[in-house]
Design a protein around this motif. Structure first.
Motif, PDB file in Angstrom:
ATOM      1  N   ARG A  74       0.862  -1.374   0.022  1.00 14.82           N
ATOM      2  CA  ARG A  74      -0.047  -0.053  -0.098  1.00 14.82           C
ATOM      3  C   ARG A  74       0.929   1.097   0.124  1.00 14.82           C
ATOM      4  O   ARG A  74       1.595   1.592   0.941  1.00 14.82           O
ATOM      5  N   TRP A  85       1.905   5.233  -0.172  1.00 13.94           N
ATOM      6  CA  TRP A  85       1.747   6.340   0.877  1.00 13.94           C
ATOM      7  C   TRP A  85       0.530   7.286   0.112  1.00 13.94           C
ATOM      8  O   TRP A  85      -0.283   7.815   0.953  1.00 13.94           O
ATOM      9  N   ASN A 144      -1.980   5.730  -0.905  1.00 11.62           N
ATOM     10  CA  ASN A 144      -3.115   4.728  -0.603  1.00 11.62           C
ATOM     11  C   ASN A 144      -3.576   3.998  -1.997  1.00 11.62           C
ATOM     12  O   ASN A 144      -4.494   3.100  -1.988  1.00 11.62           O
TER      13      ASN A 144
END
Length: 421
Positions: A236, A238, A240
């Motif tokens: 994942r 940063w 998202n």
């Protein structure tokens, strides 16, 4: 045993009033019905007794691993093995095993037993994964990939056993015959095989944990690992977004793992500010008096002046009016000393790790003065705040030392210059 059961059931049907023909036809089917009923009753009894006994034993222990390992999901699938096994061994009591139909049914029962055993093994491996995932020393390890590897191996073993049952061949002979098609199998399952090997290497060399922050700019990876499976590593980012890469890319290619930095207790800051070289000059007595008023510099100024005076006296140039003869402090040297003392005074800086202020190679954009230190906080937002606070202060304090920051002229600078002309 079979004739005895047939004769007994035949006698029971005759006593119940069935005719000779009817009793002779239905005696085997009635026995079959009894066998099926016994099998399912045994399954029910096994589930009721086993689950209750195991639950009582597990409840008395202080450990938590047995609660997961012997949960209902695992034990129920274990109990489901009982009915087909009983039917398989008791079916010849109802029908002669020489019959082609009975032989076919027995094969189906064996296949069903193998399928039920496979479901039990998968549930057991999943429970083992859950137990291992709770161990503190194993947390973050790519355990899911190892679990999936075990499930794949169990699946292939069951497939080989099922095929050997269907074609009436020994599993060993079947495996020997698969050697010729090994190249095709390796091509079909290339990703799974490479994922298995890569997962073992990642685990053995402690290269990757779930929760690690990794970055691979080539593949757009910059975030935390959320899952490691047999065929994918899920990250994942940063922002998202989710990026998945095959595990073998982490072995064949290079990636950056930030976990050691986080474990070390310090995150590096290495940033420089460019000084206009035209603003560098020798310090005058007035400048030194002003610098002495800075709390962090008073002792440094006095000690450095003492050492310079001793050196100049030995060289016989203590009263020489030319500053190039002998040693003299410069505003840039005092500024560097101030920055080092300023960094050592901050609570957010790790004082046990390397800390220095140095000059880099001068360029057409000025003289870079680099600050090299480690923040105590490694978490992203706090780390950026510590770094920004330091350089806010550096940029604001530079004019106090008679220095200027070098930067290319902006549009407003050109307009002001035209106005002066």
């Amino acid at each position: 045993m079979e004739p005895v059961v047939d004769e007994w059931m035949y006698g029971v049907l005759r006593e119940l009033g069935f005719s000779v023909e009817t009793a002779d036809v239905w005696d085997r089917w009635v026995v079959l019905g009894f066998i099926v009923a016994i099998a399912f009753v045994s399954d029910f009894v096994c589930r009721q007794l086993l689950l209750r006994v195991v639950k009582r034993i597990v409840a008395r222990t202080k450990a938590t691993w047995d609660d997961i390992l012997f949960e209902d999901r695992v034990l129920r699938r274990l109990c489901h093995i009982v009915p087909p096994v009983l039917i398989y061994f008791l079916l010849p009591l109802a029908f002669p095993p020489e019959s082609g139909m009975v032989a076919f049914v027995l094969k189906l029962l064996l296949i069903y037993v193998i399928a039920v055993v496979l479901r039990f093994v998968n549930a057991f491996l999943k429970a083992l994964h859950d137990v291992a995932d709770q161990k503190e020393e194993l947390q973050g390890k790519p355990l899911k990939g190892l679990m999936q590897t075990g499930q794949v191996i169990a699946f292939f073993v069951c497939i080989i056993l099922i095929i050997s049952i269907l074609i009436d061949k020994s599993p060993a002979r079947l495996l020997a015959g698969l050697g010729a098609s090994a190249a095709i199998l390796m091509l079909v399952f290339k990703d799974s095989i490479m994922g298995l090997v890569s997962g073992i290497q990642l685990t053995a060399n402690d290269m990757l944990h779930v929760g690690d922050w990794i970055s691979m700019s080539k593949y757009g990876v910059n975030g935390r690992v959320t899952e490691v499976t047999l065929n994918t590593v899920k990250v994942r980012n940063w922002d998202n977004t989710i990026v998945t890469v095959p595990p073998y890319l982490l072995i064949s290619d290079s990636f950056q793992n930030w976990r050691p930095m986080q474990d070390s207790g310090g995150r590096r800051v290495m940033r420089s500010v460019n000084i206009d070289m035209n603003s560098v000059r020798f310090c005058t007595p007035e400048m030194l008096d002003r610098f002495r008023k800075i709390r962090l510099l008073k002792d440094y100024i006095d000690e450095t002046e003492r050492l310079i005076a001793e050196s100049n006296e030995q060289a016989g140039v203590e009263n020489d009016p030319e500053p190039v003869n002998g040693l003299h402090q410069t505003n840039l040297g005092v500024f560097r000393a101030y920055l080092e003392r300023y960094l050592r005074s901050l609570a957010g800086i790790n004082q046990e790790m390397m800390l220095m202020v140095r000059q880099l190679q001068p360029t057409e954009k000025g003289l870079p003065v680099e600050l090299y230190f480690f923040s105590k906080v490694t978490e992203g937002t706090v780390y950026e705040k510590v770094q920004a606070d330091v350089f806010d202060h550096v940029l604001a304090v530079i004019p106090e030392f008679g220095l200027r920051v070098f930067q290319n002229p902006a549009g407003s600078d050109v307009r002001d210059l035209k106005g002066e002309i």
